[in-house]
Scaffold this motif. Structure first.
Motif, PDB file in Angstrom:
ATOM      1  N   PHE A   1       4.596   1.005  13.522  1.00 10.74           N
ATOM      2  CA  PHE A   1       3.983   0.299  12.394  1.00 10.74           C
ATOM      3  C   PHE A   1       4.621  -1.083  12.214  1.00 10.74           C
TER       4      PHE A   1
ATOM      5  N   ASP B   1       2.482   1.537   3.411  1.00 11.40           N
ATOM      6  CA  ASP B   1       3.610   0.628   3.621  1.00 11.40           C
ATOM      7  C   ASP B   1       4.903   1.222   3.062  1.00 11.40           C
TER       8      ASP B   1
ATOM      9  N   ARG C   1       4.046  -4.169  13.191  1.00  9.25           N
ATOM     10  CA  ARG C   1       3.218  -5.314  12.802  1.00  9.25           C
ATOM     11  C   ARG C   1       2.789  -5.203  11.341  1.00  9.25           C
ATOM     12  N   ARG C   2       2.458  -4.008  10.934  1.00  8.42           N
ATOM     13  CA  ARG C   2       2.053  -3.790   9.547  1.00  8.42           C
ATOM     14  C   ARG C   2       3.216  -4.087   8.596  1.00  8.42           C
ATOM     15  N   LEU C   3       4.406  -3.577   8.915  1.00  3.41           N
ATOM     16  CA  LEU C   3       5.559  -3.801   8.053  1.00  3.41           C
ATOM     17  C   LEU C   3       5.965  -5.268   8.044  1.00  3.41           C
TER      18      LEU C   3
ATOM     19  N   ARG D   1       4.045  -7.818   8.152  1.00  2.32           N
ATOM     20  CA  ARG D   1       3.184  -8.515   7.206  1.00  2.32           C
ATOM     21  C   ARG D   1       3.601  -8.204   5.771  1.00  2.32           C
ATOM     22  N   TYR D   2       3.849  -6.933   5.474  1.00  3.10           N
ATOM     23  CA  TYR D   2       4.274  -6.535   4.136  1.00  3.10           C
ATOM     24  C   TYR D   2       5.559  -7.258   3.740  1.00  3.10           C
TER      25      TYR D   2
ATOM     26  N   ARG E   1       8.045   2.426   5.442  1.00  2.00           N
ATOM     27  CA  ARG E   1       9.295   1.679   5.355  1.00  2.00           C
ATOM     28  C   ARG E   1      10.425   2.509   4.762  1.00  2.00           C
TER      29      ARG E   1
ATOM     30  N   LEU F   1      -4.331   2.285   2.191  1.00  2.00           N
ATOM     31  CA  LEU F   1      -4.098   1.897   3.578  1.00  2.00           C
ATOM     32  C   LEU F   1      -4.130   0.384   3.770  1.00  2.00           C
TER      33      LEU F   1
ATOM     34  N   THR G   1       0.859  -1.176   0.000  1.00  2.00           N
ATOM     35  CA  THR G   1       0.000   0.000   0.000  1.00  2.00           C
ATOM     36  C   THR G   1       0.901   1.233   0.000  1.00  2.00           C
TER      37      THR G   1
END
Length: 281
Positions: free
Chosen positions: A173, A158, A175-177, A179-180, A162, A281, A155
């Motif tokens: 962020f 992301d 946890r989000r990163l 996963r990415y 990053r 998002l 996204t």
């Protein structure tokens, strides 16, 4: 999965393309030395398999005569492609891909160090899995940690987090990163099938697959050409992450290279999302 150290006799040649633009001379020489060792190990068990190295000079190629002499001393072919100016990363590699007549083709950055047995293990895996068209290795950093360069579809958030936020802010962020960056499945032991996106710093293809895809999309000057090529590869072949193949990557992100790289990053991101679909998002 057990991987033997000796590939089958059916392997019919390897070509390698390295695009350079004012590379660090010491690091580039180190890359060529590690590549020469890996190719020599490969040749030792594949006998007369032809090896063709293409160095594509987009500008600032340092003196590499000593390193290339090491290749030629083993009977490998070395070609410098120059005089075209800075045509960008993908178009540069395409100049070599167009010339390639090998069974396999390695797209390689000038800041990668290969383990000595990397090519043996990689090409042996190809021989055992004819449905695989693209292989990506375990990529480490200077400190010996895994660089999580296999990616799920990004996204805009992301990419921004990053690439441009300081580490103390990126933590929020995490946890989000994770996963990415596919941290839930990428490790030092398990083969991962069909990661959506893999890094362009080391992409080992069946040349027939690469030719079918017409190589990199030349409309990307720098950044996201590997994202684009990864997604298109899924249309014609499988992709595998093979942690038994190990390399070290000494590169850095766009935000650490100045405003010109940030602009190129943004331009390529716009083109990528316009082609494959926007996710905010």
């Amino acid at each position: 999965m057990n991987i033997t150290t000796e590939p089958s006799c059916e392997i019919e040649g390897l070509s390698i393309s390295v695009v350079v633009y004012w590379p660090d001379p010491t690091q580039f020489a180190q890359t060529l030395d590690s590549l020469a060792a890996a190719v020599a190990a490969f040749r030792a068990v594949t006998l007369a398999a032809p090896i063709d190295l293409y160095i594509v000079d987009n500008g600032g190629l340092p003196d590499v005569c000593v390193a290339l002499d090491k290749f030629r001393s083993h009977g490998f072919s070395c070609t410098i492609i120059a005089g075209h100016g800075n045509v960008g990363y993908g178009r540069g590699h395409n100049l070599a891909i167009e010339r390639s007549a090998s069974r396999y083709h390695l797209v390689l950055n000038p800041d990668i160090d290969l383990d000595c047995d990397a090519l043996i293990k990689a090409l042996n895996f190809f021989e055992a899995h004819p449905d695989v068209g693209l292989l990506t290795p375990q990529i480490g950093d200077d400190q010996g940690h895994i660089q999580y360069l296999c990616r799920r579809y990004p996204t805009l958030l992301d990419l921004f987090v990053r690439g441009f936020l300081p580490a103390r802010v990126r933590w929020f962020f995490s946890r989000r990163l994770a996963r990415y960056e596919m941290r839930d499945v990428i490790n030092e032991h398990d083969v991962v099938w069909d990661p959506p996106i893999v890094s362009g710093c080391f992409m080992l293809f069946r040349t027939s697959v690469l030719k079918e895809l017409a190589g990199f999309d030349p409309r990307y000057f720098l950044y996201f050409e590997d994202y684009d090529l990864s997604l298109r590869t899924h249309d014609v072949a499988r992709i595998a992450y093979l942690p038994a193949v190990r390399v070290v990557h000494h590169g850095g992100g766009a935000s650490r290279k100045g405003s010109a790289h940030i602009r190129m990053f943004a331009t390529s991101a716009f083109q990528f999302f316009s082609r494959f679909g926007w996710k905010l998002l």
